[in-house]
Design an enzyme around this catalytic site. Structure first.
Site, short mmCIF file in Angstrom:
data_model
loop_
_atom_site.label_atom_id
_atom_site.label_comp_id
_atom_site.label_asym_id
_atom_site.label_seq_id
_atom_site.Cartn_x
_atom_site.Cartn_y
_atom_site.Cartn_z
N ASP A 1 42.22 26.74 68.28
CA ASP A 1 42.94 27.72 69.10
C ASP A 1 43.14 28.98 67.82
O ASP A 1 43.43 28.85 66.62
CB ASP A 1 44.17 27.34 69.63
N GLU B 1 48.84 28.71 73.44
CA GLU B 1 50.54 28.63 73.34
C GLU B 1 50.70 28.76 74.92
O GLU B 1 51.85 28.51 75.02
CB GLU B 1 51.10 29.56 72.35
#
Length: 402
Positions: free
Chosen positions: A82, A143
């Site tokens: 990520d 997130e």
């Protein structure tokens, strides 16, 4: 295999200085979810320079790169990292501290991104050692719970079919040079709630003429903790936390409205719904007693990340063979955090492991999501070494595709 391991370690030493520069560059220029434009451009430039083919998803910062081994046959696996940062003002004092006010790589995604780039570099240098395909997935918006499903919908599991997925996350609780892994549930499922209380406001000197929603909120928040201690089987991991409370304008005014929000974490995906029901019951009971009305909304977040037991055994063997069994920590319990890698682990057998970034285990370091969180650069050596060795080991075994 020992010769191959020596080659992997030598390649890691060769590329490590460049990886540190890349990590510092990304850390100094963090970007929020779905706005990882500069980060994605950097990833694309590095992939192109190293001769790795890639695709940028339409209207997205997501990138899927692909490396084909030179040997015939083989499986196809994916590795995911990520890229997004958090809305936190950095307070580390690092020479490469964030230049973007109010944004920080406080969760280690800068290391995740560079770990995957480094793994890609090694795999391009080791094509003669494996058959099959490795897909490198650079994911935005983890997130905020985004990114993963878009990548899956794009067809990352197809052409060729992917039979296994790997992902890594840094851990401040694990010493640099070590990794941590666990079979079955490794990260918890999450959901969020927003509760708004309304009632008669008034003067602080005459609470009997009001509904005092502040007092009602305090009682509700305390009562929420009884759910995990009295309504849920104690063998079921569950956490309820209230993170924000907003209300009022002055110390002598009892407000007429109050809002608070919180998060729920469970190992069992279905347990979230049960906890939602218990919270709703508490609110209805409180309304009968106090007259304070409550509105609540829930938002389901990530499900529990599940590590396939057989694949995890293969991963542990590969990691132990290259960095030593003593450096591979087997976790007893899942982490309390959540991760939307669960979407990949739900779709295909997967392993999600932790890379130690704590260079000072005696004193410790600040936890992730802290403005003072720091991660040891040397973790990149461990991450790239283990991820590469594990990828090669998984590619050697023919396995059923999804």
């Amino acid at each position: 295999m020992t010769k191959l391991h020596d080659t992997i370690k030598a390649l890691v030493q060769e590329i490590y200085p460049e990886l540190v520069v890349l990590r510092h560059t990304i850390h100094a220029n963090p970007e929020l979810s779905d706005r990882e434009f500069a980060t994605a451009a950097l990833v694309e430039n590095v992939l192109a320079r190293w001769g790795i083919s890639f695709t940028r998803l339409p209207d997205s910062t997501a990138i899927i790169a692909q490396i084909q081994g030179n040997l015939a046959g083989g499986s196809s696996i994916g590795i995911r990292a990520d890229m997004d940062a958090l809305p936190i003002e950095e307070d580390t004092g690092l020479s490469y501290t964030s230049r973007n006010k109010g944004i920080m790589h406080a969760c280690g995604h800068d290391i995740h991104t560079v770990n995957l780039l480094g793994t890609g570099y090694l795999l391009t240098r080791l094509k003669e050692h494996f058959a099959g395909t490795v897909k490198l997935v650079f994911q935005p918006a983890e997130e905020t719970g985004g990114g993963a499903q878009d990548i899956l919908d794009y067809g990352v599991l197809d052409n060729p079919k992917v039979s296994a997925f790997l992902a890594a996350h840094v851990s401040e609780e694990v010493q640099t040079g070590h990794i941590q892994v666990k079979a079955e549930e490794v990260m918890l499922a999450s959901s969020e709630f927003t509760i708004t209380l309304t009632g008669r406001g008034g003067h602080g000197s005459a609470p009997h003429r009001t509904d005092d929603i502040v007092l009602a909120a305090a009682k509700i928040i305390i009562e929420l903790q009884s759910i995990t201690s009295r309504k849920i089987n104690h063998f079921e991991p569950a956490v309820i936390t209230v993170g924000t409370i907003h209300s009022g304008t002055r110390s002598n005014i009892i407000p007429k409205e109050l809002t608070f929000t919180g998060t729920i974490r469970t190992q069992n995906n279905s347990l979230r719904e049960e906890i939602h029901e218990h919270i709703t019951t508490i609110l209805r009971a409180n309304e009968l007693v106090t007259g304070v009305k409550a509105d609540i909304s829930f938002r389901l977040g990530s499900g529990a990340v599940y590590n396939d037991p057989a694949l995890t055994r293969e991963f542990v063997a590969a990691a132990a063979a290259i960095i030593g069994a003593d450096q591979v920590v087997q976790a007893k319990f899942p982490g309390n955090g959540s991760e939307n890698f669960y979407r990949f682990s739900k779709a295909v057998p997967s392993v999600f492991f932790r890379i130690g970034v704590n260079s000072n285990p005696e004193a410790g370091i600040e936890p992730a999501h802290s403005p003072r969180f720091t991660a040891d650069d040397a973790a990149l050596k461990t991450g790239v070494t283990v991820t590469t060795a594990a990828a090669l080991a998984l590619l050697q075994k023919e396995r059923a595709s999804v």
